[in-house]
Write an enzyme that holds these catalytic residues in place. Structure first.
Site, PDB file in Angstrom:
ATOM      1  CB  SER A 142      -0.928   0.009   1.221  1.00  0.00           C
ATOM      2  OG  SER A 142      -1.749  -1.129   1.216  1.00  0.00           O
ATOM      3  CD  GLU A 367      -4.262  -3.309 -10.453  1.00  0.00           C
ATOM      4  OE1 GLU A 367      -4.171  -2.059 -10.478  1.00  0.00           O
ATOM      5  OE2 GLU A 367      -3.682  -4.048 -11.257  1.00  0.00           O
TER       6      GLU A 367
END
Ligand SMILES: Cc1cc2nc3c(=O)[nH]c(=O)nc-3n(C[C@H](O)[C@H](O)[C@H](O)COP(=O)(O)OP(=O)(O)OC[C@H]3O[C@@H](n4cnc5c(N)ncnc54)[C@H](O)[C@@H]3O)c2cc1C
Length: 387
Positions: A142, A367
């Site tokens: 992240s 994603e």
């Protein structure tokens, strides 16, 4: 006139003739080639490589890139419909196409030299060269700015060291798009997977995306020439630009998974007789089915408008975040609810909902996790960065 339960707002009537033809072609491929084998592939933990030539011949690899590079030159809405119909089959098949198209061919097209485009794109469109995209690292996906993989200039070459984690297509690929820190910020490199010092190790024991190859990549003094650097971008905006492309497609994909689960649950509920009536005649089950139809309809409208904005050149990453968050959450909730409606039968891969539910556990994480996308939207509406 009865409405179509999987398209209550007749979103299909908003598509052009070409878009409808693309959708029908990919729908046929999924019905005839994917659905008959995908349950077994998932059980066996096998990506159906044998489908690659057909996926390529249908023009599904790099479908939005120009025809001069051997691609189909389709618009963004068509690419979305491709993702939707493929993921109605399985998220693993859609992931394969997303990675090849948006994460590997797109950066070569957007950030590469003319020679790089001519060298790689036609063969990638033909499925002869498969790519993987190495951004995530073991210490935390992240926060990609905290990248440890680095590339050092050595004469006319670059020497790359580091590790990447959770890389789709890693053990299938002939080339890896590797993002690495340099003295000049993050840069992208085209790394042949047979380069000395490069290795890929497949990740096993996955309960999700079992019909997809996921790998760890290791780069130990891997040497590539300057000609393999993508020269037209520097910094995190390089990989993030690719992710925006892929995430756009991912907003459409889960609509397909949700439609598969909804359809199966609805058909089952009409047939399953308990207490002398089909369970579809109970208010509790109708509420669930109505809610699925409502959420699918909202997601269809969201992605179509997003696609129209993309085709108009005005799509913003925050809009992609909102749709990725909404549509993946929608599909995951529907897959779990559909699994429940199937009762005990829902726990086997004879039926698709549990497979879709398990797959969507990856889709909601990769994603950009759901939380990351929520924080992107939160930043947009407050002006405060809460990461
Ligand atoms: C099947 C699969 C395929 C993948 N394919 C690829 C690929 O091809 N290429 C590639 O580069 N990567 C790929 N990924 C990696 C994927 O993008 C990462 O898993 C994802 O970005 C999350 O990173 P992480 O797993 O390290 O989790 P972390 O980043 O460690 O996150 C852990 C948790 O912390 C939460 N979190 C993070 N930041 C915050 C915050 N500020 N506030 C609150 N909570 C926060 C997250 O939402 C999550 O719940 C793939 C992953 C999977 C599972």
């Amino acid at each position: 006139m009865a409405l179509n339960p999987t398209d209550l707002y007749d979103v299909r009537s908003l598509l052009s003739e070409e878009e409808r033809a693309v959708q029908d072609t990919v729908a046929r491929f999924t019905d005839e080639r994917v659905l008959p084998i995908i349950g077994d592939c998932f059980d066996q933990g096998r990506f159906p490589k044998e489908l690659i030539p057909e996926i390529a011949s249908l023009g599904l690899l790099g479908s939005s890139l120009p025809e001069e590079y051997g691609c189909a030159g389709l618009n963004a809405v068509s690419y979305g419909l491709i993702c939707q119909e493929l993921e109605r089959g399985d998220s693993g098949i859609r992931s394969f196409v997303s990675v090849q198209s948006s994460l590997c061919m797109y950066p070569i097209y957007a950030y590469g030299t003319e020679e790089q485009k001519r060298q790689w794109l036609p063969r990638m469109a033909a499925g002869e060269v498969i790519g993987c995209f190495g951004l995530t690292e073991p210490h935390g996906g992240s926060d990609p700015a905290n990248m440890k993989t680095h590339a050092r200039k050595d004469g006319g070459d670059w020497v790359i060291n580091g590790a990447k984690m959770w890389i789709t297509n890693g053990n299938l690929a002939q080339i890896a798009i590797v993002w690495a820190q340099t003295e000049d910020g993050i840069q992208g490199f085209i790394v042949p997977t047979d380069a000395p010092g490069f290795s890929a190790q497949e990740i096993h024991r996955k309960m999700s995306l079992r019909a997809s190859v996921t790998s760890a990549l290791f780069l130990d003094n891997v040497r590539v020439p300057e000609a393999n650097r993508l020269p037209n971008v520097k910094g995190l905006k390089g990989p993030l630009g690719c992710l925006t492309q892929a995430r756009y497609g991912i907003t459409w994909g889960p609509i397909g998974a949700a439609i598969a689960c909804f359809t199966e649950a609805r058909d089952y509920a009409m047939e399953r007789v308990l207490f002398d009536r089909p369970i579809a005649a109970t208010q509790a089950v109708q509420l669930k089915l109505a809610d699925m139809a409502r959420r699918i309809t909202l997601a269809q409208l969201l992605s179509l408008q997003l696609g129209r904005l993309k085709d108009a050149g005005t799509m913003q990453p925050t809009q992609v975040s909102l749709a990725k968050w909404n549509n993946v959450r929608m599909a995951l909730d529907i897959a779990r609810e559909a699994r429940d409606i199937l009762g005990g039968a829902g726990i086997t891969t004879e039926h698709s909902p549990i497979r879709h539910a398990l797959n969507l556990e990856s889709v909601i994480t990769y994603e950009g996790t759901e939380t990351v996308h929520q924080l992107v939207v939160g930043r947009e509406v407050t002006g405060i960065n809460a990461f």
